[in-house]
Design an enzyme around this catalytic site. Sequence first.
Site, PDB file in Angstrom:
ATOM      1  N   SER A  96       9.955  -8.022  -7.984  1.00 61.01           N
ATOM      2  CA  SER A  96      11.249  -7.983  -7.338  1.00 61.01           C
ATOM      3  C   SER A  96      11.983  -9.333  -7.425  1.00 61.01           C
ATOM      4  O   SER A  96      12.093  -9.914  -8.507  1.00 61.01           O
ATOM      5  CB  SER A  96      11.074  -7.539  -5.884  1.00 61.01           C
ATOM      6  OG  SER A  96      12.299  -7.183  -5.313  1.00 61.01           O
TER       7      SER A  96
ATOM      8  N   HIS B 192       8.803   0.634  -7.083  1.00 60.21           N
ATOM      9  CA  HIS B 192       9.030  -0.814  -7.109  1.00 60.21           C
ATOM     10  C   HIS B 192       7.729  -1.594  -6.958  1.00 60.21           C
ATOM     11  O   HIS B 192       7.527  -2.613  -7.607  1.00 60.21           O
ATOM     12  CB  HIS B 192       9.989  -1.163  -5.965  1.00 60.21           C
ATOM     13  CG  HIS B 192      10.580  -2.532  -6.032  1.00 60.21           C
ATOM     14  ND1 HIS B 192      11.389  -2.944  -7.061  1.00 60.21           N
ATOM     15  CD2 HIS B 192      10.486  -3.587  -5.175  1.00 60.21           C
ATOM     16  CE1 HIS B 192      11.776  -4.201  -6.840  1.00 60.21           C
ATOM     17  NE2 HIS B 192      11.235  -4.610  -5.706  1.00 60.21           N
TER      18      HIS B 192
ATOM     19  N   ASP C  40      11.402   3.406  -9.667  1.00 55.82           N
ATOM     20  CA  ASP C  40      12.089   2.342  -8.940  1.00 55.82           C
ATOM     21  C   ASP C  40      13.592   2.503  -9.081  1.00 55.82           C
ATOM     22  O   ASP C  40      14.096   2.709 -10.186  1.00 55.82           O
ATOM     23  CB  ASP C  40      11.652   0.982  -9.503  1.00 55.82           C
ATOM     24  CG  ASP C  40      12.213  -0.190  -8.716  1.00 55.82           C
ATOM     25  OD1 ASP C  40      12.790   0.028  -7.635  1.00 55.82           O
ATOM     26  OD2 ASP C  40      12.059  -1.334  -9.184  1.00 55.82           O
TER      27      ASP C  40
END
Length: 389
Positions: free
Chosen positions: A107, A368, A308
Amino acid sequence: MKLFQKEHVSALCLKGGPGGSGSGFGNFEEIGPLNRDLEPRKTSWVQAASVLFVDNPVGTGFSYTEQPDRFATNVSTVASDMLVLLKHFFTQLPEFQSIPFYIFSESYGGKMAAAISLELSQAIAQGSVKCKFAGVALGDSWISPLDSVMTWGPYLYTTSLLDDYGLADVSNAAEKVKQAVEQQQFLKATELWSITETVVEQNTNGVNFYNILTQEPDDKLASSAGENFISLQARRHIHPLHKQSLSELMNGPIRKKLAIIPQNVTWGGQAEKVFSNMAGDFMRPVVDIVDQLLMAGVNVTVYNGQLDLIVDTMGQELWVKQLKWEGLHSFTQQRWTPLDDPAAPGVTGAFYKTYKNFGFYWILKAGHMIPSDQGPMALQMLKMITQQD
């Protein structure tokens, strides 16, 4: 900082947010030797590497500052702060100087990892750090925020999570983010990014940004009257990394075990301040830094989860195609190779392709947080990147 030792390679693991804790979320929710219930994790990355978790930037996890002006406001400061730690680490533990060292990220941690990798490689070249830096892996990383935002609409539309009206709404909101970025109004762009997320939620009945197939009742976060966008975004993207059960573990048994945490410091207590201080830098891309790494010969791997949304694969592929790296054309000419899911032999778990010092992994059935969703596949990828498989 927490280190789990394995002989052949070492890896620094950086989480996102900014404000997500490596020693907490990364360790107990994803890849550490024990899970949140303090039970052994079968897919822990310590099976293949010595893993270093760092609460980064300052104010994340158990790290803290008592001076408001010490919070990082951009990735350049994050990188210089981390270099101080890494210099100390390799000086105090010289046995790690000759072991291949990797940086793995997730991320916003990927955005920080790119900047840290460049700073580290330059320090090694100058002789100020002794380290066998072997590469950086950017997982579901916020490298080009605008490319992510601009592909939210098409991605959701093709997965039947938006109708024509919703696609138009999301695309219009994303276009305003694009205009702000093009005008270099980055704080405004972050606010408009927040508004775009609200438009997405309204049109998808509260889709989970971290895994489009997983929707929990508390995923729907309606904004409160008068709430500013920083607080809303902290609730969306910081609070999920500090769920009550994890906070109780970190502020209870782990805090007691560490026995060095000041009484006035709470794990995650400054996370929202970390996020708010980085707001003006949030929508800035770092594609140029990835280019510099590739041109300097640093091994760079991108990996992304199929499910994601916040950093969708469509957006990742867009910024990769913008690279000025001389090997890009040859990379794009390669066909990808399927990988069996280690947990289900005969079932495809991922695709990948590599060329020279660049690689890309498409991880299937993962959102994610890839190690949480597809632990065996993530562990195999780690072994392949670190040339152990």
